[in-house]
Enzyme design. Structure first.
Site, PDB file in Angstrom:
ATOM      1  N   THR A 181      53.234   4.407  63.324  1.00  0.00           N
ATOM      2  CA  THR A 181      52.393   5.134  64.279  1.00  0.00           C
ATOM      3  C   THR A 181      51.975   6.443  63.635  1.00  0.00           C
ATOM      4  OG1 THR A 181      53.497   4.150  66.189  1.00  0.00           O
ATOM      5  CG2 THR A 181      52.264   6.174  66.567  1.00  0.00           C
ATOM      6  N   LYS A 215      47.404   2.579  70.145  1.00  0.00           N
ATOM      7  CA  LYS A 215      48.823   2.953  70.191  1.00  0.00           C
ATOM      8  C   LYS A 215      49.002   4.324  70.830  1.00  0.00           C
ATOM      9  CE  LYS A 215      53.263   2.809  69.555  1.00  0.00           C
ATOM     10  NZ  LYS A 215      53.942   2.634  68.271  1.00  0.00           N
ATOM     11  N   LYS A 245      56.702  13.278  67.826  1.00  0.00           N
ATOM     12  CA  LYS A 245      55.696  13.236  66.760  1.00  0.00           C
ATOM     13  C   LYS A 245      54.449  12.493  67.223  1.00  0.00           C
ATOM     14  CE  LYS A 245      55.690   9.943  64.034  1.00  0.00           C
ATOM     15  NZ  LYS A 245      54.985   8.634  63.929  1.00  0.00           N
TER      16      LYS A 245
END
Length: 301
Positions: free
Chosen positions: A95, A170, A238
Site C-alpha cells: 500500500t 486501496k 502510514k
C-alpha cells in the site's frame, strides 16, 4: 503456460501469499530483507531463497512485492530492473501512493516490463486463505496475463484502470477501515460499560445490519484485551497519511482520517504502535473509565 513467480517481502501478509502461490505451482523464488526469513520459507516450500532482488528477478516471469513503504517499492524496483527480461510483470501488493505506483511503472516501462499496482485487503486471514480482495491498476493486457498469479492470492480481483488506480481504490478502503474500526471500538466500549455479555453480543450483532469484517474478526480482540498484529497501527497510520495527502490535492480534509490519525498518534505514544488497529478500543474504553471516576456531570471527563 505456468508463470514462474518470485515473491519479495515475507512479512505477516507476504508469507501467506507466497504459500498460496506455491500451492498453485507458481512460486519459483523468494527474497526478504531478513535472509533467515526467506531461507526458512524456501526450505519449507522447496523454492529458491535468492540472495538479492536481482537474482530473484532473473529467475521469474512475474515478481510480486509486498513491502512497507513507498521508498521500499522504488528501491526494490530499481534493484530488479536490470535483471528483469522484457515481457516480465511486477505486481506490487504494497500500500503506497498512487504517485509512487505511476513512478514505478514509468521506471520499468523503458525495459519492456509491466508494473501493476495491486494492493490487497483481507488481513492476515485473507493472505493465509487466498481470499484477499485485490485492487489493480496498470496495463489491461498485463492484468489479463497475470490472472493465474492474482487468482492464487485473492478471491475478488478487479482491474480499476491505469497505473495508480489500484492504489486509489486501496486508499478508499483504508478510509472505510478507519471509520469502521472507530465505530466498532466505540460500540464495544459502550457495550462493556452497559454490562452486556460481549461474546454473545458479537455472535448476535455479527449477523445483523451493522456487522462488518472488522467487527466479526476484531471485536474479539477487544473482549480479550489482546491485540496481535493483524494490521499494525503504524501501518494504517502510514496509509491514512497517504489518504490525507491524496484528499489534500482536492482541497479537502476528511474528518474520519484526521480523527483516526490523532488517535493513532496517542496509541503510538503509549507504546501500542505495533499492535493491531483494534487496539483503538483502549482509547474508547478509557472514555467510560474516566467518566466512572469523575462522574457523568464532571466537565473534566
Amino acid at each position: 503456460m505456468s508463470l514462474a513467480t518470485g515473491f519479495v517481502g515475507l512479512g505477516a501478509m507476504g508469507c501467506g501469499m507466497a504459500r498460496n502461490l506455491h500451492r498453485a505451482g507458481l512460486l519459483r523464488a523468494v527474497w526478504n530483507r531478513t535472509p533467515a526469513t526467506a531461507a526458512g520459507l524456501a526450505a519449507e516450500l522447496g523454492c529458491l531463497s535468492a540472495a538479492t532482488p536481482s537474482e530473484l528477478a532473473a529467475q521469474c516471469d512475474v515478481v510480486v512485492l509486498c513491502v512497507s513503504a513507498d521508498a521500499d517499492v522504488l528501491e526494490v524496483v530499481d534493484a530488479m530492473a536490470p535483471a528483469l527480461r522484457a515481457g516480465a510483470i511486477v505486481i506490487d501488493c504494497s500500500t503506497v501512493s498512487a504517485g509512487t505506483a505511476r513512478e514505478a511503472a514509468r521506471r520499468l516501462a523503458s525495459r519492456g516490463v509491466a508494473f501493476l499496482d495491486a494492493p490487497v485487503s483481507g488481513g492476515v486471514e485473507g493472505a493465509r486463505d487466498g481470499t484477499l480482495a485485490i485492487m489493480v491498476g496498470g496495463d489491461a493486457a498485463a492484468f489479463e496475463r497475470s490472472g493465474p498469479v492474482l487468482a492464487a492470492m485473492g478471491r475478488a480481483v478487479t482491474h480499476f484502470g491505469p497505473s495508480g488506480a489500484g492504489q486509489a481504490a486501496k486508499a478508499t478502503n483504508q478510509i472505510m477501515c478507519a471509520g469502521i474500526i472507530q465505530a466498532v471500538g466505540e460500540a464495544m466500549a459502550f457495550a462493556r460499560a452497559e454490562g452486556l455479555p460481549l461474546e454473545a453480543l458479537i455472535d448476535t450483532l455479527g449477523k445483523g445490519a451493522g456487522s462488518s469484517w472488522y467487527f466479526v474478526n476484531r471485536a474479539p480482540n477487544m473482549v480479550r484485551g489482546t491485540y496481535p498484529p493483524g494490521f499494525r497501527v503504524r501501518l494504517h497510520e502510514k496509509d491514512l497519511r497517504i489518504c490525507r495527502d491524496m484528499a489534500a490535492r482536492h482541497g479537502v480534509r476528511l474528518p474520519v482520517v484526521e480523527s483516526t490519525l490523532q488517535q493513532y498518534a496517542q496509541l503510538v505514544e503509549q507504546g501500542h504502535g505495533d499492535e493491531d488497529i483494534s487496539t483503538i478500543f483502549r482509547l474508547k474504553d478509557a472514555l467510560f473509565a474516566s467518566a466512572a471516576r469523575h462522574g457523568p456531570g464532571d466537565p473534566e471527563r
